[in-house]
Enzyme design. Sequence first.
Site, PDB file in Angstrom:
ATOM      1  N   ASN A 103      -6.216  -3.016   1.992  1.00  0.00           N
ATOM      2  CA  ASN A 103      -5.873  -4.468   2.151  1.00  0.00           C
ATOM      3  C   ASN A 103      -7.341  -4.816   2.145  1.00  0.00           C
ATOM      4  O   ASN A 103      -8.138  -4.115   2.720  1.00  0.00           O
ATOM      5  CB  ASN A 103      -5.334  -4.788   3.216  1.00  0.00           C
ATOM      6  N   ARG A 110       0.850  -1.107   0.007  1.00  0.00           N
ATOM      7  CA  ARG A 110      -0.016  -0.070  -0.018  1.00  0.00           C
ATOM      8  C   ARG A 110       0.744   1.300   0.095  1.00  0.00           C
ATOM      9  O   ARG A 110       0.651   2.070  -0.797  1.00  0.00           O
ATOM     10  CB  ARG A 110      -0.945  -0.201   1.409  1.00  0.00           C
TER      11      ARG A 110
END
Length: 98
Positions: free
Chosen positions: A41, A23
């Site tokens: 996520n 990320r």
Amino acid sequence: MSNEDLISVDYEIFGRVQGVFFRKYTQAEGKRLGLVGWVQNTGAGTVQGQLQGPRSKVTEMQEWLKSTGSPKSNITKAEFKNEKTLDRLEHSSFTIVK
């Protein structure tokens, strides 16, 4: 600003993409390309999000998501869907959603 279309596309990335700073690297690459959107996520062990910006930059980011990712990631599949043309961007920055 160019005359290039602004587009939005949703993505989901499969493989070893959680616990490997995916990320953080996605956010950094998105910002580097001048894109806006988000990344998070999922409970299924994937990473999903949305990209928005000029078509050429979104395409460049799609290639990055398919083949590069974070240094310790192992991408097995990248899915892109819901591509649409935008009149204006719907996000103001590129964020990590917790």
